[in-house]
Design an enzyme around this catalytic site. Structure first.
Site, PDB file in Angstrom:
ATOM      1  N   LYS A  14      -1.319  -0.805  19.017  1.00 54.59           N
ATOM      2  CA  LYS A  14      -0.543   0.354  18.578  1.00 54.59           C
ATOM      3  C   LYS A  14      -0.938   0.739  17.157  1.00 54.59           C
ATOM      4  O   LYS A  14      -1.656   0.005  16.470  1.00 54.59           O
ATOM      5  CB  LYS A  14       0.957   0.029  18.640  1.00 54.59           C
ATOM      6  CG  LYS A  14       1.383  -1.108  17.721  1.00 54.59           C
ATOM      7  CD  LYS A  14       2.859  -1.416  17.872  1.00 54.59           C
ATOM      8  CE  LYS A  14       3.260  -2.554  16.933  1.00 54.59           C
ATOM      9  NZ  LYS A  14       4.708  -2.840  17.006  1.00 54.59           N
ATOM     10  N   TYR A 241      -1.006   8.668 -14.834  1.00 57.48           N
ATOM     11  CA  TYR A 241       0.259   9.352 -15.061  1.00 57.48           C
ATOM     12  C   TYR A 241       1.297   8.440 -15.701  1.00 57.48           C
ATOM     13  O   TYR A 241       1.443   7.282 -15.338  1.00 57.48           O
ATOM     14  CB  TYR A 241       0.818   9.867 -13.736  1.00 57.48           C
ATOM     15  CG  TYR A 241      -0.002  10.952 -13.098  1.00 57.48           C
ATOM     16  CD1 TYR A 241      -0.238  12.161 -13.756  1.00 57.48           C
ATOM     17  CD2 TYR A 241      -0.538  10.774 -11.822  1.00 57.48           C
ATOM     18  CE1 TYR A 241      -0.993  13.164 -13.161  1.00 57.48           C
ATOM     19  CE2 TYR A 241      -1.286  11.776 -11.219  1.00 57.48           C
ATOM     20  CZ  TYR A 241      -1.520  12.965 -11.899  1.00 57.48           C
ATOM     21  OH  TYR A 241      -2.264  13.950 -11.309  1.00 57.48           O
TER      22      TYR A 241
END
Length: 349
Positions: A14, A241
């Site tokens: 999956k 940042y």
């Protein structure tokens, strides 16, 4: 896993094979001896069929109102957790084929699964639908919480009680499966007829106290990038940042062009490990959407130098577990979240 458990292995592919590529993972698992495949939903199952995978596949989580005609025509087996899903699976049968189903039992995890109060009604109807040729009841299954051995033994006991009740009502599937990698290794009594191997298939450990190497596993994924820019800066230079990192000396900054849009966890800002050359460094400052910075000090680093974020620790790479620890998560998430901008390349070692 086959040697360890002595039972059939269902390879769980999956989430695009836990980020490794579902079709290539499925093909490798079948070549390695897995007898069937597990996925979350019908969409994933049909993608495997389109990729040429013809092994048995079971899909076990479905949106409300899901229909199963296309899945049934492709030979996909359906995980059933409710009476509605049972009826929808039967409705997808044709005169040419019955629909294979695995009945999921709720054994304490609090997610999907047939609750014990509904066993009699659902099992009786499932048995009837099998008798008239609408369904083939391939398996009974559940999931464990991996909270503790005692919790898992309690869930296993509840599951086996459900199996017994199903048998009393005429249901005798060939497969009972409840163990994933964790229990397949550590709880032998849970192996039953089949084990579902997910994270272990990709060479990663499900345990906090044991590494892949401790288990004799080799991580299948190595995440690499390369240095995109090199900048020499003075002491006191802010990085990325928010200037959460400021250089404390004259130093060299190396830019690595992957970021949280590629699955690099922003939570690992300032802590995520990388290897450039043969030397280990740590992310400096915040991980941005498309890039992060590494303070390499006075180490000679050049544009184009390879950067390894994680891979096989026995070969000198940081482990996915180290990134998981840096981001306060688990190794499953680290590999599964690698985004589609990152090209996958299959190699043989």
């Amino acid at each position: 896993m086959r040697r360890l458990t002595g039972v059939d292995v269902m390879a769980v592919v999956k989430a695009d094979g836990y980020g490794h590529g579902a079709v290539r993972s499925a093909a490798a698992a079948i070549a390695g001896g897995a007898t069937r495949l597990g996925v979350t939903d019908v969409t994933e199952a049909l993608a495997l069929r389109r990729g040429g995978i013809d092994a048995p596949i079971v899909a076990w989580l479905h949106a409300p109102g899901q229909t199963f005609s296309e899945a049934a025509a492709a030979g996909v087996e359906i995980g059933v957790s409710t009476m509605d899903q049972l009826q929808a699976a039967a409705a997808a049968a044709s005169s040419e084929y019955a629909v294979g189903v695995h009945l999921k039992l709720e054994t304490g995890l609090g997610r999907n699964g047939i609750p014990p109060a509904d066993y009699a009604a659902v099992f009786s109807e499932a048995a009837r639908l099998e008798r008239i040729g609408r369904l083939r009841i391939v398996g009974l299954f559940s999931h464990l919480s991996n909270t503790s051995p005692d919790d898992d033994r309690g869930a296993l006991a509840a599951f086996l009680e459900g199996v017994d009740e199903a048998a009393r009502l005429g249901i005798h599937p060939s497969l009972r499966h409840i163990a994933a990698t964790h229990a397949a290794i550590d709880l032998p009594e849970s192996r039953l007829d089949c084990v579902r191997i997910g994270i272990g298939l990709y060479g990663l450990s499900p345990f906090a106290d044991r590494t892949s190497s401790d288990l004799g596993l080799r991580p299948a994924m190595t995440l690499r990038s390369e240095v995109a820019a090199v900048r020499r800066v003075e002491a006191g230079h802010g990085v990325s940042y928010g200037y959460t990192y400021t250089t404390d000396r004259e130093t060299t900054l190396a830019l690595v062009p992957v970021g949280y849009a590629d699955g690099i966890p922003r939570q690992a800002s300032g802590t995520g490990p990388v290897v450039i050359g043969r030397q280990r460094f740590t992310v400096a400052g915040r991980v941005a959407m498309d890039q992060f910075v590494v303070d390499v000090g006075d180490t000679p680093v050049h544009v184009g130098d390879p950067v390894v974020l994680f891979g096989d620790p026995t070969l000198g790479a940081p482990g996915a577990e180290e990134w998981a620890d840096a981001a306060s998560t688990i190794n499953y998430e680290i590999v599964t979240r690698i985004g589609p901008r990152v090209p996958r390349r299959q190699v043989r070692s």
